[in-house]
Design an enzyme around this catalytic site. Sequence first.
Site, PDB file in Angstrom:
ATOM      1  N   TYR A 232      33.234   1.166  29.140  1.00 51.01           N
ATOM      2  CA  TYR A 232      33.292  -0.139  29.817  1.00 51.01           C
ATOM      3  C   TYR A 232      32.635  -1.207  28.934  1.00 51.01           C
ATOM      4  O   TYR A 232      33.227  -2.247  28.649  1.00 51.01           O
ATOM      5  CB  TYR A 232      32.555  -0.030  31.147  1.00 51.01           C
ATOM      6  CG  TYR A 232      32.558  -1.281  31.995  1.00 51.01           C
ATOM      7  CD1 TYR A 232      33.732  -1.751  32.586  1.00 51.01           C
ATOM      8  CD2 TYR A 232      31.376  -1.982  32.247  1.00 51.01           C
ATOM      9  CE1 TYR A 232      33.725  -2.884  33.399  1.00 51.01           C
ATOM     10  CE2 TYR A 232      31.360  -3.104  33.062  1.00 51.01           C
ATOM     11  CZ  TYR A 232      32.538  -3.557  33.640  1.00 51.01           C
ATOM     12  OH  TYR A 232      32.528  -4.669  34.445  1.00 51.01           O
TER      13      TYR A 232
ATOM     14  N   GLY B 241      48.109 -13.053  24.541  1.00 49.86           N
ATOM     15  CA  GLY B 241      49.438 -13.379  24.013  1.00 49.86           C
ATOM     16  C   GLY B 241      50.246 -14.176  25.027  1.00 49.86           C
ATOM     17  O   GLY B 241      50.888 -15.176  24.696  1.00 49.86           O
TER      18      GLY B 241
END
Length: 327
Positions: A146, A103
Amino acid sequence: MKRVLITGAAGFLGSHLCDLFVKEGYHVIAMDNLITGRLKNIEHLFPLENFEFHNHDVSKFVHVPGKLDYILHFASPASPIDYLKIPIQTLKVGSLGTHNLLGLARVKNARMLIASTSEVYGDPEVHPQNEEYWGNVDPIGPRGVYDEAKRFQEAMTMAYHRFHNLDTRIVRIFNTYGPRMRLNDGRVLPAFIGQALRGEDLTVFGDGKQTRSFCYVDDLIEGIYRLLHSDYTNPVNIGNPDEITIGEFAEEIIKLTGTNQKVIYKPLPLNDPKKRRPDITKAKAILDWEPKIARSEGLNLTYDYFKKLSKEELSEVDHYDFEKFIN
Ligand code: UDP
């Protein structure tokens, strides 16, 4: 002056990236929340005018004043015992953190490079691993936090690239070693060197026949720098294809350190990949890159670093409940 935001800046790879971008004349905005990174890795940069540090968790909204040309997202716990200790943060930084930074990249019109990993290939059934291989990952195993965060990170990055036309790069990083690895992060090289320096036996997990391919940090950083400045937007493997078994690696460390200790065997952690080796055809063709530092040289440079650590630093070993990690 070009401005670059580096997340995970106080970590092993992040700090080396800070050094390179500062040296190349960029203004570096370094960000880290210091849960696995250490200020010690970047404090030499603090006096510089073209360097600033922000203590911030990128899983929360990220605000950076001024223009940004590049974002390099390297914030993440990166060793198996860290995932066990801080699994939720590992998932959040790869998912929410990546979303926040994508963003930010959009708002700033910045190019964004994400640190992905050979772990997206899981316990691979294709050898060596090329970028077209989709992987063999257990989503709910100890490494899943992960692996899946990084797989989500790649998916989210490609979605921003395709849907918002964001300028993105994805590096898939294979096992890397060098100065500034945390001695107690549990990974094989600092574990073995730490054990040798403390006069303990070296702990090989499993039968030691599993393989890894270790890349010296300077080679890796150079590959990442080239990828950032290329126009290639699909994932690229960066690593050293020189493959070795963990048993042989232990012998190399014994020789390197001159320790009189022996190898002892411990159970293999759950989902520990049996083999790993990067196919770097793409990096060679697209980036004109290949590793230059042989393991013998890289290990010497790394040992020089660890040898200089203080007694206190050497004894800072975390003790985790490995049982949870074992089959
Ligand atoms: N390993 C080992 N002894 C140790 C630490 C790790 O034998 O004290 C093994 C581990 O089981 C794995 C390999 O070394 O097979 C590399 O482990 P590391 O945690 O460095 O990274 P990975 O490639 O598994 O993410």
